[in-house]
Design an enzyme around this catalytic site. Structure first.
Site, PDB file in Angstrom:
ATOM      1  N   LYS A 157       0.863  -1.182   0.000  1.00 39.99           N
ATOM      2  CA  LYS A 157       0.000   0.000   0.000  1.00 39.99           C
ATOM      3  C   LYS A 157       0.897   1.229   0.000  1.00 39.99           C
ATOM      4  O   LYS A 157       1.673   1.448   0.927  1.00 39.99           O
ATOM      5  CB  LYS A 157      -0.899  -0.013   1.234  1.00 39.99           C
ATOM      6  CG  LYS A 157      -1.803   1.209   1.317  1.00 39.99           C
ATOM      7  CD  LYS A 157      -2.769   1.105   2.478  1.00 39.99           C
ATOM      8  CE  LYS A 157      -3.649   2.340   2.554  1.00 39.99           C
ATOM      9  NZ  LYS A 157      -4.595   2.266   3.665  1.00 39.99           N
ATOM     10  N   LYS A 172      -2.016  -1.537  -3.922  1.00 40.80           N
ATOM     11  CA  LYS A 172      -2.888  -0.372  -3.900  1.00 40.80           C
ATOM     12  C   LYS A 172      -2.061   0.904  -3.946  1.00 40.80           C
ATOM     13  O   LYS A 172      -1.114   1.004  -3.167  1.00 40.80           O
ATOM     14  CB  LYS A 172      -3.696  -0.404  -2.599  1.00 40.80           C
ATOM     15  CG  LYS A 172      -4.609   0.785  -2.403  1.00 40.80           C
ATOM     16  CD  LYS A 172      -5.199   0.741  -1.032  1.00 40.80           C
ATOM     17  CE  LYS A 172      -5.907   2.038  -0.760  1.00 40.80           C
ATOM     18  NZ  LYS A 172      -6.350   2.160   0.594  1.00 40.80           N
TER      19      LYS A 172
HETATM   20  C1  PBG Z   1      -7.177   3.500   4.931  1.00 37.35           C
HETATM   21  C2  PBG Z   1      -7.707   3.335   3.595  1.00 37.35           C
HETATM   22  C3  PBG Z   1      -7.505   4.237   2.553  1.00 37.35           C
HETATM   23  C4  PBG Z   1      -8.177   3.739   1.438  1.00 37.35           C
HETATM   24  C5  PBG Z   1      -8.757   2.537   1.803  1.00 37.35           C
HETATM   25  N1  PBG Z   1      -8.443   2.279   3.157  1.00 37.35           N
HETATM   26  C6  PBG Z   1      -6.827   5.502   2.429  1.00 37.35           C
HETATM   27  C7  PBG Z   1      -5.823   6.149   3.101  1.00 37.35           C
HETATM   28  O1  PBG Z   1      -4.729   5.637   3.342  1.00 37.35           O
HETATM   29  O2  PBG Z   1      -6.132   7.297   3.386  1.00 37.35           O
HETATM   30  C8  PBG Z   1      -8.196   4.463   0.134  1.00 37.35           C
HETATM   31  C9  PBG Z   1      -8.995   3.942  -0.912  1.00 37.35           C
HETATM   32  C10 PBG Z   1      -9.270   4.839  -2.041  1.00 37.35           C
HETATM   33  O3  PBG Z   1      -8.635   5.881  -2.272  1.00 37.35           O
HETATM   34  O4  PBG Z   1     -10.180   4.480  -2.774  1.00 37.35           O
HETATM   35  N2  PBG Z   1      -7.261   2.541   5.810  1.00 37.35           N
END
Ligand code: PBG
Length: 329
Positions: free
Chosen positions: A199, A252
């Protein structure tokens, strides 16, 4: 001069021919629709930056799940906007919190829906970070080990509410191990872990942070999420998560990291998920709204490219749309 023997255009002459030799397919079975749940009743608040998406109260989320199932969508991932936030993210571990309440309602209305629970604190902390903050010599920083204990509790609460899969996304070291042990201790040894392994600290999460109201109040997430410049490091993260018991690994965002998906695909046989994130989805709609892109074609191309790179499953805000347009074809 004779023509070359291989003439690729021979196989492009008709839709039927093109379809017969198509290498990659996309099925609605492979898509997961995110839902944002909030307190209240009968609420459906459209999220301006996320075309077609709304914050839903629990009753509406359950109705939406039924509607999605009728369209052929088999899975949802839930994000919660809690009643209240504090520095520990207490609602994340509350069995009566917004997400477990929504999980129970969805599973009751639609038992066959695969409900994925996101395991993270950022939606529940008042500072918006993914864990508990502690003062260090470099300033405030997420305390890793205290955080993973809370994540383990959160995962047990989600499994107990009926989540079919839990998905740790806090990027804390050892979070998968802590969650696996806690689940096993509570007789949830059959609940799989979908790990947000690679991520990245991405700018493409912008619209999500509006939707989930979880932007960090100060600082950013670069102290725990991955540096966008690093591809090899994804292998380290994925290896650790697999050793710790992850069943599915995830990359991601998706579109800016197709190389990472493709390299992992060559290296591992476990299922790979990709998160087609909010900014990637919103860009297509924003351009289409101005008439600069063909909305449907650009969205389809985005999704098929994620499959072509090697993802088995895709979390995408376009899941419902894809299901509808598949029915209409
Ligand atoms: C955080 C989380 C995030 C997303 C999913 N779970 C974002 C972040 O780190 O702020 C982002 C998903 C998206 O942008 O569609 N637990």
């Amino acid at each position: 001069m004779s023509f070359p023997i291989r003439r690729p255009r021979r196989l492009r002459g008709s839709p039927a021919l093109r379809s017969m030799v198509r290498e990659t397919r996309l099925s609605v079975d492979q898509l997961v629709q995110p839902l944002f749940v909030r307190p209240g009743q009968g609420i459906e608040n459209p999220i301006e930056s996320l075309h077609g998406q709304s914050q839903l109260s629990v009753d509406r989320a359950a109705e939406k799940a039924v509607e999605l199932a009728e369209l052929g969508v088999r899975s949802v991932i839930l994000f919660g906007i809690p009643e209240s936030k504090d520095d520990q993210g207490s609602e994340a571990t509350d069995a009566d919190g917004i997400v477990p309440t929504a999980v129970r309602a969805i599973k009751k209305a639609c038992p066959e829906m695969i409900v994925i629970g996101d395991v993270c604190l950022c939606e529940f902390t008042d500072h918006g970070h993914c864990g508990v903050l502690h003062e260090t010599r470099d300033g405030l920083s997420v305390d890793n080990d205290e955080t993973i204990d809370l994540l383990a509790d959160e995962a047990v609460v989600l499994a107990d509410a009926g989540c079919d899969i839990v998905a740790p996304s806090a990027m804390a070291d050892g979070q998968v191990d802590a969650i696996r042990c806690a689940l096993d201790d509570h007789k949830f040894d059959q609940v799989p872990i979908l790990a947000y392994s690679a991520k990245y600290a991405s700018a493409f999460y912008g619209p999500f942070r509006d939707a989930a109201e979880n932007a960090p109040a100060s600082g950013d997430r670069r102290g725990y999420q991955m540096d966008p410049a690093n591809g090899r490091e994804a292998f380290i993260e994925c290896e650790l998560d697999l050793e710790e018991g992850a069943d599915i690994i995830m990359v991601k965002p998706a579109l800016s990291y197709l190389d990472v998906i493709a390299r992992l695909r060559d290296d591992t046989d476990v299922p790979i998920a990709a998160y087609h994130v909010s900014g990637e989805y919103a860009m297509v709609h924003a351009a289409a709204d101005r008439g600069w892109l063909d909305r449907d074609a650009a969205m389809l191309e985005s999704l098929i490219s994620i499959r072509r790179a090697g993802a088995d499953m895709i979390i995408t805000y376009a899941a419902e749309w894809y299901a509808r347009q598949s029915l209409n074809r």
